[in-house]
Scaffold this motif. Sequence first.
Motif, PDB file in Angstrom:
ATOM      1  N   ASP A  43      39.039  28.343  39.618  1.00 15.87           N
ATOM      2  CA  ASP A  43      40.055  29.082  39.904  1.00 15.87           C
ATOM      3  C   ASP A  43      39.816  29.644  41.528  1.00 15.87           C
ATOM      4  OD1 ASP A  43      37.947  30.696  39.529  1.00 15.87           O
ATOM      5  OD2 ASP A  43      38.716  31.758  38.123  1.00 15.87           O
ATOM      6  N   SER A  44      40.690  30.699  41.925  1.00 15.96           N
ATOM      7  CA  SER A  44      40.596  31.095  43.334  1.00 15.96           C
ATOM      8  C   SER A  44      39.222  31.688  43.705  1.00 15.96           C
ATOM      9  CB  SER A  44      41.746  32.132  43.605  1.00 15.96           C
ATOM     10  OG  SER A  44      41.654  32.511  44.813  1.00 15.96           O
ATOM     11  N   LEU A  45      38.653  31.068  44.580  1.00 17.94           N
ATOM     12  CA  LEU A  45      37.354  31.718  45.114  1.00 17.94           C
ATOM     13  C   LEU A  45      37.418  33.024  45.931  1.00 17.94           C
ATOM     14  CD1 LEU A  45      34.379  31.016  45.295  1.00 17.94           C
ATOM     15  CD2 LEU A  45      34.756  30.011  47.606  1.00 17.94           C
ATOM     16  N   THR A  46      38.614  32.988  46.537  1.00 21.38           N
ATOM     17  CA  THR A  46      39.123  34.365  47.155  1.00 21.38           C
ATOM     18  C   THR A  46      39.142  35.484  46.331  1.00 21.38           C
ATOM     19  OG1 THR A  46      40.309  33.074  48.736  1.00 21.38           O
ATOM     20  CG2 THR A  46      40.926  35.329  48.343  1.00 21.38           C
ATOM     21  N   VAL A  60      39.164  37.394  55.596  1.00 24.16           N
ATOM     22  CA  VAL A  60      38.964  36.027  56.306  1.00 24.16           C
ATOM     23  C   VAL A  60      38.950  35.893  57.698  1.00 24.16           C
ATOM     24  CG1 VAL A  60      40.220  33.651  56.324  1.00 24.16           C
ATOM     25  CG2 VAL A  60      40.358  34.914  54.405  1.00 24.16           C
ATOM     26  N   VAL A  91      36.718  28.797  58.461  1.00 16.67           N
ATOM     27  CA  VAL A  91      36.672  30.274  58.245  1.00 16.67           C
ATOM     28  C   VAL A  91      35.442  30.555  57.732  1.00 16.67           C
ATOM     29  CG1 VAL A  91      39.365  30.201  57.831  1.00 16.67           C
ATOM     30  CG2 VAL A  91      37.780  30.149  55.951  1.00 16.67           C
ATOM     31  N   LEU A  93      34.527  33.239  54.944  1.00 14.16           N
ATOM     32  CA  LEU A  93      34.891  34.493  53.958  1.00 14.16           C
ATOM     33  C   LEU A  93      33.868  35.506  53.777  1.00 14.16           C
ATOM     34  CD1 LEU A  93      36.043  31.831  51.308  1.00 14.16           C
ATOM     35  CD2 LEU A  93      37.209  32.716  53.160  1.00 14.16           C
ATOM     36  N   ALA A 103      33.917  27.802  55.222  1.00  7.03           N
ATOM     37  CA  ALA A 103      34.832  26.907  54.628  1.00  7.03           C
ATOM     38  C   ALA A 103      35.416  26.109  55.679  1.00  7.03           C
ATOM     39  CB  ALA A 103      36.049  27.665  53.611  1.00  7.03           C
ATOM     40  N   SER A 105      38.692  23.227  55.666  1.00  3.32           N
ATOM     41  CA  SER A 105      39.752  22.649  54.824  1.00  3.32           C
ATOM     42  C   SER A 105      40.510  21.689  55.834  1.00  3.32           C
ATOM     43  CB  SER A 105      40.677  23.445  54.582  1.00  3.32           C
ATOM     44  OG  SER A 105      40.005  24.608  53.689  1.00  3.32           O
ATOM     45  N   SER A 124      44.156  34.446  53.530  1.00  6.03           N
ATOM     46  CA  SER A 124      43.237  33.334  52.730  1.00  6.03           C
ATOM     47  C   SER A 124      44.315  32.058  52.306  1.00  6.03           C
ATOM     48  CB  SER A 124      42.594  33.838  51.535  1.00  6.03           C
ATOM     49  OG  SER A 124      42.531  32.830  50.607  1.00  6.03           O
ATOM     50  N   LEU A 125      43.596  30.977  52.727  1.00 10.33           N
ATOM     51  CA  LEU A 125      44.318  29.574  52.177  1.00 10.33           C
ATOM     52  C   LEU A 125      44.553  29.661  50.781  1.00 10.33           C
ATOM     53  CD1 LEU A 125      45.314  26.747  52.920  1.00 10.33           C
ATOM     54  CD2 LEU A 125      43.054  26.000  52.697  1.00 10.33           C
ATOM     55  N   GLY A 126      43.759  30.303  49.857  1.00 12.07           N
ATOM     56  CA  GLY A 126      43.615  30.310  48.745  1.00 12.07           C
ATOM     57  C   GLY A 126      44.716  31.262  48.203  1.00 12.07           C
ATOM     58  N   LEU A 129      47.542  28.694  48.379  1.00 15.00           N
ATOM     59  CA  LEU A 129      47.399  27.529  47.506  1.00 15.00           C
ATOM     60  C   LEU A 129      47.809  27.673  46.173  1.00 15.00           C
ATOM     61  CD1 LEU A 129      44.304  25.616  48.140  1.00 15.00           C
ATOM     62  CD2 LEU A 129      46.766  24.603  48.621  1.00 15.00           C
ATOM     63  N   PHE A 130      46.990  29.017  45.730  1.00 15.32           N
ATOM     64  CA  PHE A 130      47.108  29.368  44.124  1.00 15.32           C
ATOM     65  C   PHE A 130      48.455  29.930  43.778  1.00 15.32           C
ATOM     66  CE2 PHE A 130      42.507  28.374  44.419  1.00 15.32           C
ATOM     67  CZ  PHE A 130      42.519  27.742  42.944  1.00 15.32           C
ATOM     68  N   VAL A 171      39.241  20.880  50.652  1.00 15.01           N
ATOM     69  CA  VAL A 171      38.699  22.132  50.733  1.00 15.01           C
ATOM     70  C   VAL A 171      36.932  22.101  50.586  1.00 15.01           C
ATOM     71  CG1 VAL A 171      38.419  24.597  49.990  1.00 15.01           C
ATOM     72  CG2 VAL A 171      40.703  23.340  50.151  1.00 15.01           C
ATOM     73  N   GLU A 173      33.427  24.390  50.833  1.00 15.08           N
ATOM     74  CA  GLU A 173      32.938  25.558  50.772  1.00 15.08           C
ATOM     75  C   GLU A 173      31.310  25.692  50.788  1.00 15.08           C
ATOM     76  OE1 GLU A 173      36.864  27.463  48.440  1.00 15.08           O
ATOM     77  OE2 GLU A 173      35.303  26.248  47.345  1.00 15.08           O
TER      78      GLU A 173
END
Length: 188
Positions: A43-46, A60, A91, A93, A103, A105, A124-126, A129-130, A171, A173
């Motif tokens: 799931d989202s690391l963010t 970020v 980036v 984080l 990260a 990407s 965040s890209l996440g 994305l999510f 992606v 990380e």
Amino acid sequence: MDRESAVSDSRSHAKHGPVRWLPLAAIRPAMSPAWRRWVGSRDSLTLRLTEAGRPRPFRVHLIDQRTDALRRDEAQALGLPTGRQAWQREVALCLGETPWVVARSVAPLEGLPAHDLAHLGERSLGSWLFRQPDLERGEIEVTRDPAGFHEAHGPWGRRSVFHHGGFRVLVQEWFLDAMADDLGLPSR
Ligand SMILES: C=C(O[C@@H]1C=C(C(=O)O)C=C[C@H]1O)C(=O)O
């Protein structure tokens, strides 16, 4: 050819040094349960970092965003020729001022939702994305090699390809020692 070079040719872009990837399952025995939960999460690391870092703010820090040539290992992961131009974003984080993860990407220019990604900035890209309802994530691969674009070190790096319609993004990380120290995680 040994197992590592069978997964990914290690002679990648000289500036970044070689990054050798293995399937998560192959490296699992060498990984502590605490790190398996981070490295294997899908799931989202963010969101995970935001929650683990409370009350420190998640941020970020944009290092670089540009169009540039893909590294050999990245091109292989995306099924593209080495050196193909691609959208790239690097980036850190951070929790407070401290980078926990760095990260990188990379995405093919074909199918790139350029409008959405150009204006991400320090969001965040996440988080983008999510929000995509048809998002799919490929298998996670793991490395012990350093990121190459940032001086901080850490126990593990991982990568996976996200698909959303005609858009694909690889992606990558790298979890850093500062995160391990702050959360009391084992060295590996
Ligand atoms: C993919 C995610 O997005 C995170 C945010 C990134 C960025 O803003 O460039 C890059 C990698 C991720 O760790 C996620 O939250 O899972």
